[in-house]
Structure formats: structure tokens, C-alpha cells
Design an enzyme around this catalytic site. Structure first.
Site, PDB file in Angstrom:
ATOM      1  N   ARG A 109      -1.772  23.633  55.541  1.00 43.70           N
ATOM      2  CA  ARG A 109      -2.078  22.285  56.007  1.00 43.70           C
ATOM      3  C   ARG A 109      -1.864  22.150  57.512  1.00 43.70           C
ATOM      4  O   ARG A 109      -2.712  21.600  58.226  1.00 43.70           O
ATOM      5  CB  ARG A 109      -1.198  21.270  55.270  1.00 43.70           C
ATOM      6  N   PRO A 115      -6.629  21.688  52.531  1.00 48.95           N
ATOM      7  CA  PRO A 115      -6.196  20.477  51.817  1.00 48.95           C
ATOM      8  C   PRO A 115      -5.278  20.818  50.642  1.00 48.95           C
ATOM      9  O   PRO A 115      -5.583  20.541  49.471  1.00 48.95           O
ATOM     10  CB  PRO A 115      -7.525  19.883  51.346  1.00 48.95           C
ATOM     11  N   LYS A 116      -4.119  21.386  50.940  1.00 48.21           N
ATOM     12  CA  LYS A 116      -3.250  21.936  49.910  1.00 48.21           C
ATOM     13  C   LYS A 116      -2.282  20.886  49.361  1.00 48.21           C
ATOM     14  O   LYS A 116      -1.681  20.123  50.119  1.00 48.21           O
ATOM     15  CB  LYS A 116      -2.472  23.132  50.458  1.00 48.21           C
ATOM     16  N   VAL A 117      -2.136  20.900  48.025  1.00 51.40           N
ATOM     17  CA  VAL A 117      -1.292  19.955  47.310  1.00 51.40           C
ATOM     18  C   VAL A 117      -0.454  20.737  46.299  1.00 51.40           C
ATOM     19  O   VAL A 117      -0.934  21.705  45.695  1.00 51.40           O
ATOM     20  CB  VAL A 117      -2.155  18.901  46.580  1.00 51.40           C
TER      21      VAL A 117
END
Length: 251
Positions: A109, A115-117
Site C-alpha cells: 500500500r 489495494p491490499k486489505v
């Protein structure tokens, strides 16, 4: 700590113990399945940021097992990549990513804008099939299956596809909550060794979730699937469009 010392040491948070090392990141024995599917073109248009253009109404859903990632450890990630063009150049826009590793999330990120979650993906072999699953806090969001090493592919041709650039929308907030950085980033992978590549029958199920909205790009038809084993490096990127400096009528 002097101001000069701060400037010399500052590249990631927290300064006393950065969450990840500096570039490059080398990935060894990186195992991936990519299921390509046709989706709703109207839905897709709402997720691809200008000036990128969707190449076709298709999405590539990926599961990636990374047991040997320099500085980041061992983890699994999953997400959606959309084939796009930028100024006539073909590549892939990473729309969504879910993984189980803090260093991987922070580095992806902060550095490049992946767009890492945080979530709970898995990729495993169950008898004669590869099975990928994504759970978000115990709720099943994705189930993918693919025949294991079903039909071999040409390694040189697969390597060429991996050399295409990737695109990311990098956003970093200011202290007042406004955007301080809002950029389109182009990155490449380098030093690629394709150790194996296969195709075969596959299936993909996406389920609605408020915090993992992958089902908003619905599966209308599975088109193809690929299973690859690679070594590769992510060494850096470049900013190709700055939204905060672009004219307000840019599209």
C-alpha cells in the site's frame, strides 16, 4: 535523533522499526492460479480509473501463494486484476487484493499503491485439484477450483505475459483527511523464471460482502485458467499520471 538522521532513515513507518525493508522484493517459488472470466461491462467501467481504459469486459481472478518473499516472509494473497490499456500500452490494473501478512500489506500500500486489505486467503491442493478460498473474518467470499497440472503450457509464452506492466491507483491521505498523493503508478516485474505452467478446467464463485466487494464484478462466464510456478522480482515503479496536478476536466 537529529533532523539529518531522520531524513537519512525515513522511508517507512515506524522510523524506529520499519514494517518492511527497502526494494527490491524477490519472490521464490511463487505459485499462482489465474482464472479469467467475462463480466458485466457496465459494472467494470465503474471500477477502472481514467485515463486507463478496459481492454475487454473481462477480469482475472488470482490466488497467489508466496512461501519465500524477501523481507516479507511467507503469505498468501488473492484479488482481481483488470486488463487495461494506457496510451496504447496493454497491462493489468489491480482492482482488489486480500492477504494475511502485515509486512505485505504495509509495503504494497505505502510504496506502490496496491489495494491490499487484511483477510484470510488460502491456496491448497486437494487431491486432483487446486482450491483457492477467501474468507473475510470467517465469512466465505470466494471459492475457486482448478485441475492440478492438467495440461502443460509453453513457458516462454507465459513469461511474455508476465512481463506486461501493472497499474495501480496510489492514494495517501494528508493530515486533514484530504488526498496528499493521488497517482496512477506503473510497475514491472523483473528477473522472471517460469518453472512450470499449466492450464485446465476451472470454476469461480464470488459472494457479496460489504468489505470485500469482489462480487460487484460478477462472473458471467469462466473463459480460461492458468497455474504457474515462478521466481520474480518487484524492484520499483514510476508515476505515469498525477490526479492532483491534472486539469480538472481530464478524463
Amino acid at each position: 535523533m537529529t533532523e539529518d538522521e531522520i531524513r537519512d532513515r525515513a522511508y517507512a513507518m515506524p522510523i524506529s522499526s520499519p514494517a518492511y525493508p527497502k526494494f527490491p522484493f524477490r519472490f521464490v517459488d511463487r505459485e499462482t492460479i489465474i482464472i479469467t472470466y467475462r463480466t458485466d461491462p457496465k459494472a467494470l467501467a465503474g471500477f477502472v480509473p481514467a485515463p486507463l481504459l478496459p481492454a475487454e469486459p473481462i477480469v482475472k481472478y488470482e490466488f497467489i501463494s508466496m512461501p519465500d518473499s524477501s523481507g516479507l516472509g511467507s503469505y498468501t494473497e488473492t484479488g482481481q486484476v483488470v486488463p487495461v490499456t494506457f496510451n496504447g500500452v496493454s497491462g493489468g490494473f489491480t482492482h482488489a487484493m486480500y492477504l494475511d501478512n502485515e509486512a505485505g500489506i504495509a509495503s504494497g500500500r505505502e510504496l506502490l499503491g496496491f489495494p491490499k486489505v487484511l483477510a484470510q486467503p488460502k491456496l491448497e491442493i486437494r487431491n486432483d485439484a487446486l482450491v483457492g478460498t477467501l474468507d473475510y473474518n470467517g465469512v466465505r467470499v470466494v471459492t475457486a477450483t482448478m485441475a492440478y497440472k492438467y495440461e502443460q503450457l509453453d513457458l516462454a509464452a507465459v513469461k511474455k505475459t508476465l512481463e506486461a506492466p501493472g497499474f495501480l491507483l496510489k492514494i495517501l491521505p494528508h493530515v486533514d483527511g484530504s488526498a496528499r498523493v493521488c497517482e496512477l503508478v506503473k510497475y514491472y516485474v523483473t528477473d522472471i523464471t517460469v518453472k512450470g505452467a499449466w492450464t485446465g478446467p476451472a470454476s469461480l464463485e464470488l459472494h457479496p460482502h460489504c468489505f470485500a466487494p469482489v462480487a460487484k464484478l460478477p462472473v458471467l462466464e469462466v473463459l480460461s485458467a492458468i497455474h504457474i510456478l515462478t521466481d520474480l522480482t518487484i524492484a520499483g515503479a514510476e508515476v505515469v499520471h498525477d490526479y492532483l496536478r491534472a486539469p480538472s476536466n481530464a478524463s
